[in-house]
Design an enzyme around this catalytic site. Structure first.
Site, PDB file in Angstrom:
ATOM      1  N   ARG A 110       0.814  -1.237   0.000  1.00  0.00           N
ATOM      2  CA  ARG A 110       0.000   0.000   0.000  1.00  0.00           C
ATOM      3  C   ARG A 110       0.843   1.281   0.000  1.00  0.00           C
ATOM      4  NH1 ARG A 110      -3.108  -2.753   3.790  1.00  0.00           N
ATOM      5  NH2 ARG A 110      -4.875  -3.803   2.830  1.00  0.00           N
ATOM      6  N   LYS A 212       6.993  23.741 -15.359  1.00  0.00           N
ATOM      7  CA  LYS A 212       6.118  22.580 -15.149  1.00  0.00           C
ATOM      8  C   LYS A 212       5.562  22.603 -13.719  1.00  0.00           C
ATOM      9  CE  LYS A 212       5.117  17.864 -15.769  1.00  0.00           C
ATOM     10  NZ  LYS A 212       5.408  16.558 -16.284  1.00  0.00           N
ATOM     11  N   ARG A 226      -3.184  22.830 -17.080  1.00  0.00           N
ATOM     12  CA  ARG A 226      -2.102  21.840 -17.279  1.00  0.00           C
ATOM     13  C   ARG A 226      -2.016  21.393 -18.737  1.00  0.00           C
ATOM     14  NH1 ARG A 226      -0.049  16.938 -13.263  1.00  0.00           N
ATOM     15  NH2 ARG A 226       1.510  16.137 -14.694  1.00  0.00           N
ATOM     16  N   ASN A 230       0.791  20.324 -23.173  1.00  0.00           N
ATOM     17  CA  ASN A 230       0.632  19.478 -24.367  1.00  0.00           C
ATOM     18  C   ASN A 230       0.961  20.233 -25.650  1.00  0.00           C
ATOM     19  OD1 ASN A 230      -0.196  17.265 -22.871  1.00  0.00           O
ATOM     20  ND2 ASN A 230      -2.341  17.927 -22.885  1.00  0.00           N
ATOM     21  N   HIS A 237       2.568  13.648 -31.070  1.00  0.00           N
ATOM     22  CA  HIS A 237       2.237  12.250 -30.756  1.00  0.00           C
ATOM     23  C   HIS A 237       1.820  11.484 -31.989  1.00  0.00           C
ATOM     24  CE1 HIS A 237       1.486  12.390 -26.167  1.00  0.00           C
ATOM     25  NE2 HIS A 237       2.621  11.787 -26.448  1.00  0.00           N
TER      26      HIS A 237
HETATM   27  N1  NAD Z   1       5.377  11.094 -15.640  1.00  0.00           N
HETATM   28  C1  NAD Z   1       5.374  12.047 -16.536  1.00  0.00           C
HETATM   29  O1  NAD Z   1       4.810  13.119 -16.335  1.00  0.00           O
HETATM   30  C2  NAD Z   1       6.097  11.820 -17.831  1.00  0.00           C
HETATM   31  C3  NAD Z   1       6.354  12.900 -18.694  1.00  0.00           C
HETATM   32  C4  NAD Z   1       7.074  12.668 -19.856  1.00  0.00           C
HETATM   33  C5  NAD Z   1       7.504  11.394 -20.153  1.00  0.00           C
HETATM   34  N2  NAD Z   1       7.224  10.357 -19.316  1.00  0.00           N
HETATM   35  C6  NAD Z   1       7.683   8.992 -19.609  1.00  0.00           C
HETATM   36  O2  NAD Z   1       9.103   8.985 -19.647  1.00  0.00           O
HETATM   37  C7  NAD Z   1       9.530   7.909 -20.474  1.00  0.00           C
HETATM   38  C8  NAD Z   1      10.655   8.378 -21.363  1.00  0.00           C
HETATM   39  O3  NAD Z   1      11.715   8.811 -20.552  1.00  0.00           O
HETATM   40  P1  NAD Z   1      13.214   8.889 -21.091  1.00  0.00           P
HETATM   41  O4  NAD Z   1      13.236   9.651 -22.346  1.00  0.00           O
HETATM   42  O5  NAD Z   1      14.038   9.331 -19.958  1.00  0.00           O
HETATM   43  O6  NAD Z   1      13.518   7.391 -21.533  1.00  0.00           O
HETATM   44  P2  NAD Z   1      14.253   6.132 -20.842  1.00  0.00           P
HETATM   45  O7  NAD Z   1      13.939   6.028 -19.415  1.00  0.00           O
HETATM   46  O8  NAD Z   1      13.896   4.968 -21.710  1.00  0.00           O
HETATM   47  O9  NAD Z   1      15.802   6.468 -21.031  1.00  0.00           O
HETATM   48  C9  NAD Z   1      16.360   6.544 -22.327  1.00  0.00           C
HETATM   49  C10 NAD Z   1      17.617   5.694 -22.458  1.00  0.00           C
HETATM   50  O10 NAD Z   1      18.704   6.351 -21.818  1.00  0.00           O
HETATM   51  C11 NAD Z   1      19.379   5.447 -20.936  1.00  0.00           C
HETATM   52  N3  NAD Z   1      19.961   6.290 -19.879  1.00  0.00           N
HETATM   53  C12 NAD Z   1      19.297   6.928 -18.900  1.00  0.00           C
HETATM   54  N4  NAD Z   1      20.134   7.750 -18.232  1.00  0.00           N
HETATM   55  C13 NAD Z   1      21.360   7.589 -18.772  1.00  0.00           C
HETATM   56  C14 NAD Z   1      22.625   8.188 -18.544  1.00  0.00           C
HETATM   57  N5  NAD Z   1      22.781   9.157 -17.631  1.00  0.00           N
HETATM   58  N6  NAD Z   1      23.674   7.786 -19.306  1.00  0.00           N
HETATM   59  C15 NAD Z   1      23.504   6.853 -20.275  1.00  0.00           C
HETATM   60  N7  NAD Z   1      22.321   6.277 -20.581  1.00  0.00           N
HETATM   61  C16 NAD Z   1      21.258   6.649 -19.830  1.00  0.00           C
HETATM   62  C17 NAD Z   1      18.313   4.482 -20.498  1.00  0.00           C
HETATM   63  O11 NAD Z   1      18.863   3.265 -20.072  1.00  0.00           O
HETATM   64  C18 NAD Z   1      17.520   4.316 -21.806  1.00  0.00           C
HETATM   65  O12 NAD Z   1      18.162   3.398 -22.642  1.00  0.00           O
HETATM   66  C19 NAD Z   1       8.311   7.422 -21.224  1.00  0.00           C
HETATM   67  O13 NAD Z   1       7.899   6.182 -20.710  1.00  0.00           O
HETATM   68  C20 NAD Z   1       7.256   8.487 -20.951  1.00  0.00           C
HETATM   69  O14 NAD Z   1       5.944   7.956 -20.899  1.00  0.00           O
HETATM   70  C21 NAD Z   1       6.545  10.561 -18.163  1.00  0.00           C
END
Ligand code: NAD
Ligand code: ZN
Length: 349
Positions: A110, A212, A226, A230, A237
């Site tokens: 939880r 943000k 918010r 977008n 997208h």
């Molecule tokens: N919660 C939210 O409000 C929100 C907003 C935007 C995006 N997201 C989510 O975020 C995700 C995308 O995030 P992302 O772009 O960080 O992708 P990711 O987490 O897949 O990271 C991208 C790549 O970089 C590598 N990596 C990470 N840090 C590293 C570093 N310092 N050095 C070398 N490699 C590194 C990871 O292993 C991965 O291969 C999506 O799932 C998306 O839905 C969430």
């Protein structure tokens, strides 16, 4: 440097030091660090001296692993290690680790407490703030999840040293977006700095995250304002999803960069964003994102993806658009003809 939200803070600077200071003030029964194979290799060494004792949970990287099946594995490891309700989960990685780790922590027994240490630019300026947590389900992104906040978010630009350039560029699109919707001054300073990577200073990261932060404080559950976050994402997208069916799928931020140009075009046509501003946005983005868009010219398919966007209401395609640089409004409807024109403008067809 820090920013405050109602029940947590976002701190900027050396992650090891900030984490050590935070842990001194707390008394967790165990420390568990969630990483993927890349952040285990490149990021864990930066913070690992902070702990006397800790468990590492490693999952495979990539969006395709942001699933309930992976959550089950993480819950299983926590259970087998007899991790109790007073433990901490440290999510060390990009948005995939942050979204999924936050979800796992919020539901394990939880809810246990968690810390976000985002290691990509995208996760630092976007995913780690705002409380959205979750995983993909049956092919739908972020379909299962909840809103919850970490104890602290630690933002450290040291992690960029190992981040692949395309991941850095992808995250920068969200910084461009933040400046365009609410921070004309930052946008002007970005335009004058010929080397965009110099814009990744702690103070610029803070300004971007703060946009943000302000928006999600005003409207935590995306009922109104918010939606301005977008901007660039209705077209973006659709282009991103379409690109997955081509031989060259786009990283999120690349698609959003194209979406920003297209939506700036619609903003110019409908809301009077200045022609010079529109051209400056296009030129700036084309200067950074050297994309061959030759494989993305199937505008009919892109339009189809847009019609199924979950942000639509009553079959209308709605946009967040700029009235001017730094001034964004939301729920603006655009005609299919104008959307088609905007795609031609951004994809150069
Ligand atoms: N919660 C939210 O409000 C929100 C907003 C935007 C995006 N997201 C989510 O975020 C995700 C995308 O995030 P992302 O772009 O960080 O992708 P990711 O987490 O897949 O990271 C991208 C790549 O970089 C590598 N990596 C990470 N840090 C590293 C570093 N310092 N050095 C070398 N490699 C590194 C990871 O292993 C991965 O291969 C999506 O799932 C998306 O839905 C969430
Ligand atoms: Zn985005």
């Amino acid at each position: 440097m820090k920013l405050k939200l109602s029940d947590y803070t976002i701190e900027f600077g050396p992650s090891q030091k900030i984490l050590a200071e935070y842990l001194e003030t707390s008394d967790y029964s165990s420390i568990n660090v969630l990483v993927d194979e890349n952040t285990k290799e490149f990021c864990l060494p930066i913070i690992s001296n902070t702990f006397d004792e800790y468990n590492v949970i490693t999952i495979p990287s990539g969006e395709e692993n942001k699933t309930l099946a992976t959550c089950e594995k993480i819950w299983g490891v926590l259970q087998n290690s007899r991790v109790d309700r007073h433990a901490l989960l440290v999510n060390l990685g990009g948005g995939v680790i942050g979204d999924m780790g936050g979800f796992v922590a919020s539901t394990y027994m939880r809810g246990i407490q968690f810390v976000q240490i985002p290691t990509t630019l995208l996760s630092q300026v976007d995913a780690s703030v705002g409380g959205k947590l979750g995983v993909d389900f049956n092919g739908y992104k972020n379909f299962i999840g909840l809103f919850n906040n970490p104890k602290i978010v630690i933002i450290d630009s040291e992690f960029f040293k190992t981040l692949p350039t395309n991941e850095l560029e992808s995250g920068y699109a969200e910084m461009i977006k933040h400046a365009l919707i609410r921070d004309e001054k930052s946008w002007k300073s970005y335009l004058t700095n010929s080397n965009w990577e110099r814009n990744l200073s702690n103070s610029n990261l803070l300004k971007s995250v703060n946009i943000k932060r302000e928006v999600v404080i005003e409207d935590p559950f995306e009922i109104g304002i918010r939606k301005i976050l977008n901007f660039g994402h209705t077209l973006g997208h659709a282009i991103e999803t379409y690109s997955f069916s081509t031989p060259k799928p786009l990283l999120h931020g690349y698609a959003i960069a194209l979406g920003i140009v297209g939506e700036a075009y619609i903003s110019h046509q409908l809301l009077g964003l200045g022609h010079e501003d529109l051209e400056a946005i296009k030129k700036y983005i084309q200067g950074i994102y050297k994309m061959d868009t030759g494989h993305l010219t199937d505008i009919i398919s892109i339009m189809d993806h847009m019609r199924y966007d979950k942000k639509n209401r009553k079959n209308k395609i709605l946009f967040s658009l700029l009235e001017g640089v730094g001034k964004c409004t939301f729920d603006v409807e655009a005609s299919e003809e104008l959307i088609r024109e905007s795609l031609e403008y951004t994809l150069n067809v």
